[in-house]
Motif scaffolding. Sequence first.
Motif, PDB file in Angstrom:
ATOM      1  N   LYS A 138     -48.451  80.457   3.292  1.00 44.42           N
ATOM      2  CA  LYS A 138     -47.796  80.350   1.981  1.00 44.42           C
ATOM      3  C   LYS A 138     -48.273  79.149   1.170  1.00 44.42           C
ATOM      4  CE  LYS A 138     -43.521  79.068   1.753  1.00 44.42           C
ATOM      5  NZ  LYS A 138     -42.050  79.025   1.886  1.00 44.42           N
ATOM      6  N   SER A 185     -45.465  86.338   6.519  1.00 48.49           N
ATOM      7  CA  SER A 185     -44.771  85.685   5.410  1.00 48.49           C
ATOM      8  C   SER A 185     -43.776  86.624   4.743  1.00 48.49           C
ATOM      9  CB  SER A 185     -45.800  85.187   4.395  1.00 48.49           C
ATOM     10  OG  SER A 185     -46.719  84.297   5.007  1.00 48.49           O
ATOM     11  N   THR A 228     -48.026  86.209   1.795  1.00 47.55           N
ATOM     12  CA  THR A 228     -46.967  86.875   1.055  1.00 47.55           C
ATOM     13  C   THR A 228     -47.386  88.254   0.542  1.00 47.55           C
ATOM     14  OG1 THR A 228     -46.160  84.723   0.322  1.00 47.55           O
ATOM     15  CG2 THR A 228     -45.417  86.636  -0.929  1.00 47.55           C
ATOM     16  N   PRO A 235     -52.649  86.962   0.167  1.00 50.13           N
ATOM     17  CA  PRO A 235     -51.500  87.648  -0.443  1.00 50.13           C
ATOM     18  C   PRO A 235     -51.813  89.001  -1.072  1.00 50.13           C
ATOM     19  CG  PRO A 235     -51.496  85.325  -1.031  1.00 50.13           C
ATOM     20  CD  PRO A 235     -52.787  85.584  -0.332  1.00 50.13           C
TER      21      PRO A 235
END
Length: 423
Positions: free
Chosen positions: A43, A328, A345, A362
Amino acid sequence: MQPKPNARLSAQAMAFVLAGGRGSRLKELTDRRAKPAVYFGGKTRIIDFALSNALNSGIRKMAIATQYKAHSLIRHVQRGWGFLRAERNEYMDILPASQRMDEINWYRGTADAVAQNIDIIDSYGIKYVVVLAGDHIYKMDYEIMLQQHAATGADVTIGCLTVPKAEASAFGVMHVDANMRITSFLEKPKDPPTIPGDPANSLASMGIYVFDWVFLRDLLVRDMEDPNSQHDFGMDLIPAVVAGGKAMAHKFSDSCVTSGRETEPYWRDVGTIDAFWQANIDLTAFEPKLDIYDNAWPIWTYAEIVPPARFIHNEAGRRGTAISSLVSGDCIVSGSEVRNSLLFTGVRTHSFSSLDYSVVLPYVTVNRHANLKNCVIDRGVVIPEGLMVGYDPQEDAKWFRRSEGGIVLITQDMLDARAAKLG
């Protein structure tokens, strides 16, 4: 005048973070972002480690010099580090290369990046400057280094890693006397000097420097007027101080922050695909070499508001599981297997797919029946159904970036080129 034993020098210091480098050895990962803005650890971004070290050390005045493809970095800092408040005498200034001194020169080197902002640093009213690279992974208390700098009366104090002599040829190496005063600086020497009393190890520069601002300011002004200078700390300013002033070495092991779980001081330059992959995968170990769960020394970052991770389906061959992995928020592991991997994420993995030893940035989507091993997958990539990567080196190298260590970097542009070629 020596500081009082209980005086925190960090309150009189600023951190100047050099974050303008491209990081070309990370290949396509830095096509759209500077190296300090590259994602790390689930993150965070790489630069968060230097900034968090400064904040946790008590430094509340920071400046970040940016240059190469800085938008992603600037946006991250604005979102994640906006809690520093000027009314509390706290600052987070972003200093893009903007031809402030003339209409010709951008930042010409690391020292020039500081020199072009002398007036801004003057306005902070600080005594010490801690010059940092924005692209390394480590935990360090700069207050300890500041205390050593003041106690020894040094012109510059340089953060140094203890490295085996056999590996030291890859670094700038310090030759020091018994009092840790630097007597010479050698760039990538074939026969590195060793630490007095420790013939197996050498001291390598971390690119972390502590100066009194008055001294550094004068040094920068003179360097700017030198037509033969490359305006670089490592190439020009540091050798000049070593030759004509008092340069002291500071061992990283003296100020490395640990939670008690780490077995040795942890510092990594994640400047290659292999090193980036390995440092992220290190975090998935049963006893990680770097403890990011240490609440006493948090790694601050932009905290997105996202829902928890979710694992769905529980049938034979279609079970959402993650083993020895970091997953995440906003990830959905749907009927797929994640092993020894790190998911940032918003990742989606669909039924019958698998991930092994993979670093997934991500908002990646892994579609059904895809099997990926030893991969780094760039942000927002959509992995097509049935793709196999990490099992056939020749096939991998045909379509993707395959590193010397056998790690496969996958970007959307590579997948699009592959799809166009295969029709």
